[in-house]
Write an enzyme that holds these catalytic residues in place. Structure first.
Site, PDB file in Angstrom:
ATOM      1  N   ASP A  48       0.866  -1.227  -0.060  1.00 50.48           N
ATOM      2  CA  ASP A  48       0.101  -0.028  -0.019  1.00 50.48           C
ATOM      3  C   ASP A  48       0.735   1.357  -0.051  1.00 50.48           C
ATOM      4  OD1 ASP A  48      -2.890   1.347   0.898  1.00 50.48           O
ATOM      5  OD2 ASP A  48      -1.255   2.201   1.947  1.00 50.48           O
ATOM      6  N   TYR A  53       2.815  10.459  -0.364  1.00 49.33           N
ATOM      7  CA  TYR A  53       3.685  10.045   0.424  1.00 49.33           C
ATOM      8  C   TYR A  53       5.193  10.434  -0.018  1.00 49.33           C
ATOM      9  CZ  TYR A  53       0.319   7.072   2.697  1.00 49.33           C
ATOM     10  OH  TYR A  53      -1.080   6.408   3.270  1.00 49.33           O
ATOM     11  N   HIS A 145      -8.267   8.961  -0.677  1.00 53.11           N
ATOM     12  CA  HIS A 145      -7.443   8.893   0.432  1.00 53.11           C
ATOM     13  C   HIS A 145      -8.122   9.731   1.609  1.00 53.11           C
ATOM     14  CE1 HIS A 145      -3.099   9.159   1.815  1.00 53.11           C
ATOM     15  NE2 HIS A 145      -3.703   8.824   2.566  1.00 53.11           N
ATOM     16  N   SER A 175     -10.931   5.949   2.188  1.00 53.55           N
ATOM     17  CA  SER A 175     -10.314   5.834   3.387  1.00 53.55           C
ATOM     18  C   SER A 175     -10.679   7.247   4.134  1.00 53.55           C
ATOM     19  CB  SER A 175      -8.521   6.014   2.983  1.00 53.55           C
ATOM     20  OG  SER A 175      -8.087   5.860   4.404  1.00 53.55           O
ATOM     21  N   ASN A 176     -10.497   7.150   5.472  1.00 54.85           N
ATOM     22  CA  ASN A 176     -10.810   8.376   6.357  1.00 54.85           C
ATOM     23  C   ASN A 176     -12.204   9.080   5.998  1.00 54.85           C
ATOM     24  OD1 ASN A 176      -7.984   8.559   7.466  1.00 54.85           O
ATOM     25  ND2 ASN A 176      -7.440   9.013   5.324  1.00 54.85           N
ATOM     26  N   GLN A 201     -10.106   1.841   4.206  1.00 59.23           N
ATOM     27  CA  GLN A 201      -8.849   1.911   5.010  1.00 59.23           C
ATOM     28  C   GLN A 201      -8.995   2.943   6.140  1.00 59.23           C
ATOM     29  OE1 GLN A 201      -4.221   3.019   4.239  1.00 59.23           O
ATOM     30  NE2 GLN A 201      -4.912   1.832   2.867  1.00 59.23           N
TER      31      GLN A 201
END
Length: 330
Positions: A48, A53, A145, A175-176, A201
């Site tokens: 992942d 990032y 994300h 996610s989130n 996630q």
């Protein structure tokens, strides 16, 4: 390492996922390669990353270092077809010098207010950038994300469905995200025939969150209940060991988001079962999460060093008895 089904897709992934967030920054490339090689040698397939990032790693960074390291590693090893590759879009903040303080500390408040978001064009461009850095023509799992409540869900879902149909994405995730948003996403996908997410996630561990905590990223009872009712969506649990607090008694009081009336009892039970199994408390927690199937949980570990990975890999071989699982659950 055992394999498990992702949701109800028929797709098998390793029961433990590897997070590559720190690769290329906090973890240098040689150590990143060692971690990736060791994880796959142990049977791991699920890796992942994200396009952002680690933008916060140094002043002026626009992220992408993790994806670049993964791309070089897969090209060198020739193993792309053996990797279940996940990445994410929508979480990269707008470039601004104010994203870093004078000492280089990231300004997370500004970042959260300027995330790229999940507009159709934004996601298309973000995915193309990720594919270029990863050196591949598709990703196996693509997450939104940071849930974007300023963009109509219809716009986001239709764009993602188009990217799936174009062959650039195999499966979708989120996610989130709040539980009510997951239900709204599900209903829209059902109504319009769009591709629905098969993974969510979120931050999830063995300790239960403090009842007073209101954090969109932390799984609570309502979200667990929704996931049980929707087994087509797997829970990919990031920060499963909460930065290693289960092994480090001195750190246990630092995670106030996970302090509550049953915290001491849960930690005592983890410690007791660690003694019974010969495993570390961190390994017991990861093994417990891997054993959950309602909802299905895939722990996502993010070791910064090869040594941290070696300390967690044995969790895949920890077999908790029915009695031990029941005691932990209780």
């Amino acid at each position: 390492m055992e394999m498990v089904e992702l949701g109800r897709t028929g797709q098998q992934v390793s029961s433990l996922a590897l997070g590559a967030m720190q690769m290329g920054n906090a973890t240098d490339e040689p150590d990143s390669i060692r971690i990736l090689d060791r994880f796959t040698e142990a049977g791991g397939t699920f890796i992942d990353t994200a396009d952002c990032y680690e933008w916060w790693g140094f002043r002026g960074s626009r992220g992408g270092q993790s994806e670049e390291v993964l791309g070089r590693w897969m090209a060198d090893r020739g193993n792309r077809d053996r990797i279940f590759l996940a990445t994410k879009g929508s979480g990269l903040p707008t470039h601004d010098d104010a994203l870093w303080a004078a000492d280089g500390t990231p300004n997370w408040d500004l970042a959260r207010r300027t995330f790229a978001g999940a507009g159709a064009d934004t996601l298309r461009k973000a995915l193309d950038g990720s594919l270029r850095r990863l050196g591949t023509d598709h990703v196996d799992l693509y997450y939104v994300h940071v849930d974007d409540r300023s963009t109509p869900l219809e716009e986001t879902l239709e764009a993602l469905d188009g990217l799936v149909k174009a062959g650039k994405i195999r499966y979708l995730g989120w996610s989130n995200v709040r539980t009510w948003r997951l239900e709204a996403i599900k209903q829209l996908c059902d109504r319009y025939g769009w591709t629905a997410p098969v993974a969510v996630q979120q931050q999830h561990s063995y300790l239960r969150p403090n009842p007073s905590v209101d954090n969109v990223s932390i799984v609570g009872n309502e979200q667990l209940d929704w996931l049980r009712a929707n087994p087509g969506t797997a829970l990919v649990a990031y920060s499963p060991i909460l930065k290693g607090i289960y092994d480090n008694v001195a750190k246990r009081s630092q995670f106030t988001d996970y302090t509550g009336p049953d915290t001491d009892a849960r930690l005592a039970t983890v410690d007791a079962i660690a003694g019974e199994t010969g495993a570390t408390p961190n390994q017991v927690v990861v093994a417990f999460l891997m054993a959950q199937d309602s909802p299905r949980v895939v722990p996502l570990i993010g070791p910064r060093t090869p040594e941290q990975l070696e300390n967690l890999l044995p969790a895949a071989d920890v077999k908790l008895s029915a009695d031990q699982l029941a005691r932990l659950s209780a």
